[in-house]
Scaffold this motif. Structure first.
Motif, PDB file in Angstrom:
ATOM      1  N   TYR A  12     111.381  43.922  47.876  1.00 52.19           N
ATOM      2  CA  TYR A  12     111.437  43.028  49.038  1.00 52.19           C
ATOM      3  C   TYR A  12     110.453  41.882  48.802  1.00 52.19           C
ATOM      4  O   TYR A  12     109.248  42.118  48.751  1.00 52.19           O
ATOM      5  CB  TYR A  12     111.012  43.768  50.315  1.00 52.19           C
ATOM      6  CG  TYR A  12     111.976  44.813  50.800  1.00 52.19           C
ATOM      7  CD1 TYR A  12     113.016  44.485  51.654  1.00 52.19           C
ATOM      8  CD2 TYR A  12     111.828  46.137  50.413  1.00 52.19           C
ATOM      9  CE1 TYR A  12     113.892  45.454  52.118  1.00 52.19           C
ATOM     10  CE2 TYR A  12     112.695  47.116  50.873  1.00 52.19           C
ATOM     11  CZ  TYR A  12     113.723  46.768  51.718  1.00 52.19           C
ATOM     12  OH  TYR A  12     114.592  47.737  52.173  1.00 52.19           O
ATOM     13  N   PRO A  13     110.940  40.654  48.658  1.00 54.31           N
ATOM     14  CA  PRO A  13     110.004  39.529  48.538  1.00 54.31           C
ATOM     15  C   PRO A  13     109.400  39.217  49.902  1.00 54.31           C
ATOM     16  O   PRO A  13     110.114  39.121  50.902  1.00 54.31           O
ATOM     17  CB  PRO A  13     110.880  38.379  48.045  1.00 54.31           C
ATOM     18  CG  PRO A  13     112.271  38.739  48.420  1.00 54.31           C
ATOM     19  CD  PRO A  13     112.333  40.232  48.536  1.00 54.31           C
ATOM     20  N   GLN A  33     111.751  47.493  57.026  1.00 51.18           N
ATOM     21  CA  GLN A  33     111.388  47.528  55.606  1.00 51.18           C
ATOM     22  C   GLN A  33     110.916  46.164  55.123  1.00 51.18           C
ATOM     23  O   GLN A  33     111.435  45.154  55.551  1.00 51.18           O
ATOM     24  CB  GLN A  33     112.584  47.969  54.758  1.00 51.18           C
ATOM     25  CG  GLN A  33     112.963  49.399  54.956  1.00 51.18           C
ATOM     26  CD  GLN A  33     111.896  50.361  54.463  1.00 51.18           C
ATOM     27  OE1 GLN A  33     111.105  50.085  53.571  1.00 51.18           O
ATOM     28  NE2 GLN A  33     111.857  51.518  55.095  1.00 51.18           N
ATOM     29  N   PRO A  34     109.921  46.137  54.265  1.00 53.90           N
ATOM     30  CA  PRO A  34     109.282  47.261  53.595  1.00 53.90           C
ATOM     31  C   PRO A  34     108.083  47.813  54.354  1.00 53.90           C
ATOM     32  O   PRO A  34     107.288  48.573  53.809  1.00 53.90           O
ATOM     33  CB  PRO A  34     108.816  46.648  52.276  1.00 53.90           C
ATOM     34  CG  PRO A  34     108.418  45.255  52.655  1.00 53.90           C
ATOM     35  CD  PRO A  34     109.445  44.852  53.703  1.00 53.90           C
ATOM     36  N   PHE A  35     107.954  47.443  55.625  1.00 51.48           N
ATOM     37  CA  PHE A  35     106.766  47.827  56.382  1.00 51.48           C
ATOM     38  C   PHE A  35     107.040  48.953  57.363  1.00 51.48           C
ATOM     39  O   PHE A  35     108.170  49.194  57.771  1.00 51.48           O
ATOM     40  CB  PHE A  35     106.175  46.607  57.082  1.00 51.48           C
ATOM     41  CG  PHE A  35     105.827  45.514  56.110  1.00 51.48           C
ATOM     42  CD1 PHE A  35     104.882  45.738  55.124  1.00 51.48           C
ATOM     43  CD2 PHE A  35     106.468  44.297  56.141  1.00 51.48           C
ATOM     44  CE1 PHE A  35     104.579  44.758  54.195  1.00 51.48           C
ATOM     45  CE2 PHE A  35     106.169  43.312  55.218  1.00 51.48           C
ATOM     46  CZ  PHE A  35     105.221  43.543  54.235  1.00 51.48           C
ATOM     47  N   CYS A  36     105.982  49.645  57.736  1.00 52.32           N
ATOM     48  CA  CYS A  36     106.051  50.809  58.608  1.00 52.32           C
ATOM     49  C   CYS A  36     106.381  50.427  60.054  1.00 52.32           C
ATOM     50  O   CYS A  36     105.874  49.435  60.573  1.00 52.32           O
ATOM     51  CB  CYS A  36     104.701  51.525  58.569  1.00 52.32           C
ATOM     52  SG  CYS A  36     104.621  52.972  59.621  1.00 52.32           S
ATOM     53  N   ASP A  37     107.219  51.242  60.680  1.00 51.75           N
ATOM     54  CA  ASP A  37     107.496  51.094  62.112  1.00 51.75           C
ATOM     55  C   ASP A  37     107.231  52.406  62.856  1.00 51.75           C
ATOM     56  O   ASP A  37     107.627  52.574  63.996  1.00 51.75           O
ATOM     57  CB  ASP A  37     108.922  50.604  62.363  1.00 51.75           C
ATOM     58  CG  ASP A  37     109.995  51.623  62.018  1.00 51.75           C
ATOM     59  OD1 ASP A  37     109.661  52.744  61.540  1.00 51.75           O
ATOM     60  OD2 ASP A  37     111.181  51.314  62.205  1.00 51.75           O
ATOM     61  N   CYS A  61     107.757  47.250  46.894  1.00 50.43           N
ATOM     62  CA  CYS A  61     108.711  48.254  46.434  1.00 50.43           C
ATOM     63  C   CYS A  61     109.707  48.604  47.541  1.00 50.43           C
ATOM     64  O   CYS A  61     109.324  48.890  48.671  1.00 50.43           O
ATOM     65  CB  CYS A  61     107.939  49.502  46.002  1.00 50.43           C
ATOM     66  SG  CYS A  61     108.998  50.885  45.531  1.00 50.43           S
ATOM     67  N   GLY A  62     110.983  48.633  47.176  1.00 56.08           N
ATOM     68  CA  GLY A  62     112.033  49.012  48.114  1.00 56.08           C
ATOM     69  C   GLY A  62     112.583  50.399  47.854  1.00 56.08           C
ATOM     70  O   GLY A  62     113.178  51.014  48.732  1.00 56.08           O
TER      71      GLY A  62
END
Length: 79
Positions: A12-13, A33-37, A61-62
């Motif tokens: 993920y750019p 994505q790519p972050f936490c929810d 990283c995906g």
């Protein structure tokens, strides 16, 4: 040990900002994505904190199998 979901087999750019903290999703279940929810609740996973040193584009990283998490190292090519 649990295995993470694979949201995509590519990085993920992300344009990050210097000094800002990001929380990378380690479980693969986040809808952000790519972050936490918070989707890891009740699992063995916890998000990984990353603080940007400079404002730039990074490739997170995906596939969740990078050896250099949270950033992509090309591991997705082997999946």
């Amino acid at each position: 040990m649990s295995t993470p979901d694979i949201p995509q087999k590519a990085p993920y750019p992300v344009d990050v900002e210097s000094g800002k903290k990001y929380f990378w999703c380690a479980c693969g279940k986040s809808g952000n994505q790519p972050f936490c929810d918070g989707s890891h609740e009740g699992t063995d996973f916890t998000p990984l904190s990353y603080q940007a040193e400079e404002s730039t584009t990074l490739y997170f990283c995906g596939c969740k199998y990078s050896q250099g998490v949270p950033l992509c190292d090309g591991s997705h090519a082997k999946l």
